[in-house]
Design a protein around this motif. Structure first.
Motif, PDB file in Angstrom:
ATOM      1  N   HIS A  96      -7.595  -2.623  -2.114  1.00  0.00           N
ATOM      2  CA  HIS A  96      -6.141  -2.782  -1.912  1.00  0.00           C
ATOM      3  C   HIS A  96      -5.742  -2.511  -0.460  1.00  0.00           C
ATOM      4  CE1 HIS A  96      -5.555   1.696  -3.234  1.00  0.00           C
ATOM      5  NE2 HIS A  96      -5.371   1.638  -1.944  1.00  0.00           N
ATOM      6  N   ASP A 141      -9.366   4.437   4.269  1.00  0.00           N
ATOM      7  CA  ASP A 141      -9.285   3.924   2.908  1.00  0.00           C
ATOM      8  C   ASP A 141     -10.124   2.653   2.815  1.00  0.00           C
ATOM      9  OD1 ASP A 141      -8.481   2.946   0.425  1.00  0.00           O
ATOM     10  OD2 ASP A 141      -6.343   3.389   0.766  1.00  0.00           O
ATOM     11  N   TRP A 176     -13.313   6.529   0.289  1.00  0.00           N
ATOM     12  CA  TRP A 176     -12.851   6.851   1.641  1.00  0.00           C
ATOM     13  C   TRP A 176     -14.030   7.265   2.514  1.00  0.00           C
ATOM     14  CZ3 TRP A 176      -7.583   7.204   3.250  1.00  0.00           C
ATOM     15  CH2 TRP A 176      -6.661   6.871   2.245  1.00  0.00           C
ATOM     16  N   GLN A 215     -10.298   8.604  -5.200  1.00  0.00           N
ATOM     17  CA  GLN A 215      -9.346   9.320  -4.347  1.00  0.00           C
ATOM     18  C   GLN A 215      -9.814  10.747  -4.061  1.00  0.00           C
ATOM     19  OE1 GLN A 215      -7.219   7.912  -2.670  1.00  0.00           O
ATOM     20  NE2 GLN A 215      -6.696   6.021  -3.751  1.00  0.00           N
ATOM     21  N   HIS A 222       0.829  -1.208   0.000  1.00  0.00           N
ATOM     22  CA  HIS A 222       0.000   0.000   0.000  1.00  0.00           C
ATOM     23  C   HIS A 222       0.865   1.260   0.000  1.00  0.00           C
ATOM     24  CE1 HIS A 222      -4.075   1.610   1.739  1.00  0.00           C
ATOM     25  NE2 HIS A 222      -3.775   2.157   0.591  1.00  0.00           N
ATOM     26  N   HIS A 259      -3.445   9.269   1.421  1.00  0.00           N
ATOM     27  CA  HIS A 259      -2.595   8.267   2.069  1.00  0.00           C
ATOM     28  C   HIS A 259      -1.630   8.910   3.061  1.00  0.00           C
ATOM     29  CE1 HIS A 259      -4.238   6.000  -1.316  1.00  0.00           C
ATOM     30  NE2 HIS A 259      -4.107   4.947  -0.534  1.00  0.00           N
TER      31      HIS A 259
HETATM   32 MN   MN3 Z   1      -5.142   3.176  -0.713  1.00  0.00          MN
END
Ligand code: MN3
Length: 202
Positions: free
Chosen positions: A168, A164, A126, A145, A27, A77
């Motif tokens: 993934h 998140d 998110w 995102q 990640h 992130h």
């Molecule tokens: Mn991510």
């Protein structure tokens, strides 16, 4: 000055068993690194080069898919690693706890609202806890995102906690069990860091 991939503030395995080391390694080292490189490529030689990421996102042309996706990915992130800690969990304290109780009635009601936002975000995205000017907090979610700094996205406040929910972020350990991932995220939330962001942006 190009954006740089921030160092993880703890070891890859520090959040075990809530988040597994292999997921953290991929990640951070692959996904976050990719967003960072692609953001730099997208803004190189444009008027956005040299601006802060907050300034880029808050003034974003939402039709600029490369900056929207990679600028969001870079920012989201960078926040995500910091709102988690091997010493996390428990509950918020002080003025953040008061704001949460005022908005939701109790910490448990906030946790339900945040977990529902995370569970019901269809596909990738998110869940957020945001603060508005004046100190009111609100929960929302966004796709892909995107984040609440961007024009017209989610509840529009400053994001102080983000989760998140892209596959993934959890699939290696949790497979399709997103609700279990969300539940265990609460074991590692770094409330001191969330409270710091709250105090700086209320
Ligand atoms: Mn991510």
């Amino acid at each position: 000055m190009a954006f740089e991939l921030p160092k993880l503030p703890y070891a890859f395995d520090a959040l075990e068993p809530n988040i597994d080391a292999r997921t953290m390694e991929i990640h951070h080292g692959k996904h976050h690194a990719g967003y960072t490189n692609n953001l730099n490529n997208a803004i190189a030689g444009t008027a956005l080069e040299g601006k802060s990421i907050e300034s880029i996102l808050s003034g974003l042309d939402m039709n600029n898919a490369a900056v929207r996706n990679n600028g969001g990915g870079f920012y989201n992130h960078s926040l995500f690693w910091n709102v988690m800690s091997p010493n996390g969990g428990r509950k918020p304290k002080g003025e953040l706890a008061t704001a949460i109780n005022t908005a939701f009635g109790s910490f448990e009601s906030f946790k339900d609202a945040f977990s529902k936002a995370a569970a019901t975000r269809f596909g990738s995205g998110w869940a957020w806890l945001c603060v508005h000017k004046g100190g009111k907090v609100e929960v929302c979610s966004s796709a892909n995102q995107d984040n609440t700094l961007m024009p017209g996205i989610g509840c529009g406040g400053f994001p102080v906690l983000g989760l998140d929910v892209w596959e993934h972020a959890y699939y290696l350990h949790y497979q399709n069990r997103r609700p279990e991932y969300v539940e265990n995220f609460f074991n590692v939330i770094n409330w001191d860091y969330v409270a710091k962001l709250y105090a700086e942006n209320k």
